[in-house]
Design a protein around this motif. Structure first.
Motif: not given
Length: 324
Positions: A60-61, A70-71, A91-100, A106-109
């Motif tokens: 999902y872009d 991340p794009d 995402v999980h609120p404490e997951d640093g990978r996606y916090a930002q 996102v574009k829904l395919p």
């Protein structure tokens, strides 16, 4: 017999009284739906067995990512066709990978829609990529998430489990299996299908038809269970009702503390017909008879009313033998 006059009268009386007390209501919620019988069914009529399936990872872009962000995100799903009804990714609120990314879209395919990235601690950070799609109208857990986050509920299936007009035109009328193949082919063509791998999963099937049961958003009649459950638990906790052996109180307590509103309507031809009537605008009038419903609500005889076609779930009526 449950359909005898005396018992039938008790069933109608109980329905009307509970409705007057606000304990029975008509509303739109997620139910177990059998697409062969075309009716809601109970949890006890659903048999889940482990079957061989697949887990598909889909890209999902992200819309307008900032430098260093991340794009895209990758979600894993066993039901790629239901992405047509996605209303968020999570995402999980404490997951640093996606916090930002929380709060971005996102574009829904395949759909042309944009959906938000939300945070909820329901997400298992260790499973897959830690990003999951949210389809509130076709998954019971997603439905709960949708309620917490006030997400739209988009039902993409007809009563016989074909893709409906809420999905892009290309997929309309396809059965679930055909739509899955087409969705996967289209995702592949767009370079959005990241991975396909074998995966064992629990598949819910109806105990009568053997058909895969769909979580399905539909209007049904429900008994509001929170106050009734609390009362049932109170009578056991204070010793008015005793379990033998006593340890079964733990199972009972678990039931009462986690109870959901009870779907009591069925789209079948045999049973106690629900004592509710509708006018042309869809307003609902409940009564022991049409005449009572008219009198109670001040409706003239020339106001057209149509009686509800649904019948009551067997356990609603058969459990009332003690009342009758």
């Amino acid at each position: 017999f449950t359909m005898d006059d005396g018992l039938s009268e008790a069933v109608i009386e109980t329905f009307v009284r509970l409705h007057a007390e606000g304990l029975i209501y008509r509303g739109q919620r997620l139910v177990n739906w059998d697409p062969v019988l075309k009716t809601a069914i109970s949890d006890l009529e659903v048999v889940s067995e482990e079957e061989n399936g697949f887990l598909w990872s889909i890209r999902y872009d992200v819309i307008d990512p900032q430098p260093g962000e991340p794009d895209h995100v990758v979600v894993a799903t066993t039901r790629p066709e239901t992405l047509l009804g996605d209303t968020a990714v999570m995402v999980h609120p404490e997951d640093g990978r996606y916090a930002q990314l929380i709060g971005k879209t996102v574009k829904l395919p395949l759909t042309g829609r944009e959906i938000p990235i939300i945070a909820d601690d329901y997400v298992d950070r260790e499973f897959g990529t830690g990003v999951v799609k949210v389809t509130p109208a076709h998954d019971f857990n997603d439905y709960a998430v949708g309620q917490r986050h006030t997400l739209p509920m988009i039902n993409i299936l007809t009563p016989d489990a074909r893709i409906n007009d809420n999905a892009p035109e290309k997929y309309r009328g396809m059965d679930v299996r055909s739509s899955r193949k087409t969705v996967l082919a289209d995702l592949t063509a767009l370079g959005l299908l990241v991975e396909e791998k074998a995966h064992k999963l629990q598949v819910p099937r109806g105990d009568r038809t053997g058909q895969i049961i769909e979580p399905y958003l539909t209007d049904q009649w429900f008994v509001m269970m929170d106050t009734l459950g609390a009362r049932g638990l109170e009578l056991v906790e204070n010793g008015s009702v005793k379990f033998v052996p006593e340890n079964w109180i733990n199972t009972y307590r678990h039931w009462m503390e986690n109870i959901q509103d009870w779907c009591i309507s069925r789209q079948l031809w045999w049973g106690h017909r629900i004592p509710a009537w509708y006018d042309a605008e869809g307003n609902i009038f409940v009564g022991r008879s049409e005449a009572e419903a008219r009198t109670k609500h001040g409706l003239a005889d020339d106001v057209p009313l149509i009686r509800d076609n649904d019948v009551l779930e067997t356990w609603f009526s058969s459990s009332l033998w003690s009342h009758s």
